[in-house]
Design a protein around this motif. Sequence first.
Motif, short mmCIF file in Angstrom:
data_model
loop_
_atom_site.label_atom_id
_atom_site.label_comp_id
_atom_site.label_asym_id
_atom_site.label_seq_id
_atom_site.Cartn_x
_atom_site.Cartn_y
_atom_site.Cartn_z
N LYS A 139 0.84 -1.18 0.00
CA LYS A 139 0.00 0.00 0.00
C LYS A 139 0.88 1.24 0.00
O LYS A 139 1.91 1.29 0.68
N ARG A 157 -2.48 5.94 0.52
CA ARG A 157 -3.61 5.01 0.63
C ARG A 157 -3.79 4.55 2.08
O ARG A 157 -4.90 4.47 2.58
N GLN A 158 -2.69 4.26 2.78
CA GLN A 158 -2.78 3.84 4.17
C GLN A 158 -3.34 4.95 5.03
O GLN A 158 -4.16 4.71 5.91
N GLU A 207 -7.13 5.10 4.41
CA GLU A 207 -7.81 3.99 5.08
C GLU A 207 -7.86 4.20 6.59
O GLU A 207 -8.87 3.90 7.23
N ASP A 208 -6.81 4.75 7.17
CA ASP A 208 -6.79 5.03 8.61
C ASP A 208 -7.83 6.09 8.97
O ASP A 208 -8.53 5.97 9.98
N LEU A 266 -10.59 6.82 7.27
CA LEU A 266 -11.91 6.21 7.09
C LEU A 266 -12.26 5.33 8.28
O LEU A 266 -13.39 5.33 8.77
N GLU A 267 -11.27 4.58 8.77
CA GLU A 267 -11.50 3.70 9.92
C GLU A 267 -11.87 4.51 11.16
O GLU A 267 -12.72 4.10 11.94
N VAL A 288 -14.52 0.82 6.94
CA VAL A 288 -13.36 -0.02 6.65
C VAL A 288 -13.48 -0.56 5.24
O VAL A 288 -14.57 -0.65 4.67
N MET A 289 -12.33 -0.93 4.66
CA MET A 289 -12.32 -1.52 3.32
C MET A 289 -12.76 -2.97 3.41
O MET A 289 -12.22 -3.73 4.21
N ARG A 315 -12.82 -6.31 1.34
CA ARG A 315 -12.18 -6.89 0.17
C ARG A 315 -12.95 -8.09 -0.38
O ARG A 315 -12.69 -8.54 -1.48
N LEU A 368 -16.36 -0.04 0.61
CA LEU A 368 -16.43 0.43 1.99
C LEU A 368 -17.64 -0.16 2.70
O LEU A 368 -18.68 -0.39 2.10
#
Length: 82
Positions: free
Chosen positions: A16, A20-21, A24-25, A27-28, A33-34, A36, A75
């Motif tokens: 990643k 991007r990390q 994602e952090d 958003l969390e 959360v992503m 998959r 998401l």
Amino acid sequence: MPDCSHEDEHLLIKKKSKLRQEIEDLLEQKGLVMERRISVMNLDNGEAHYFEDYAESLEFLKGKKGRWYITTPGLRYSRKDR
């Protein structure tokens, strides 16, 4: 594809990006959360199943009755916030 040496294995692993990390952090922190996996949900009773790929989800749906919905990875709200 030719065999790769043990030293070159790290080149094949998708990493990643830092940006991007960070996204994602963030958003969390907001409770997202992503996801998959492929989600398959029954719209009539709320039943949900998760699969690693699309073909596996289609195999599961063979012969099923009712209204089913297949989602793509994306998401979702984290379980701890719901």
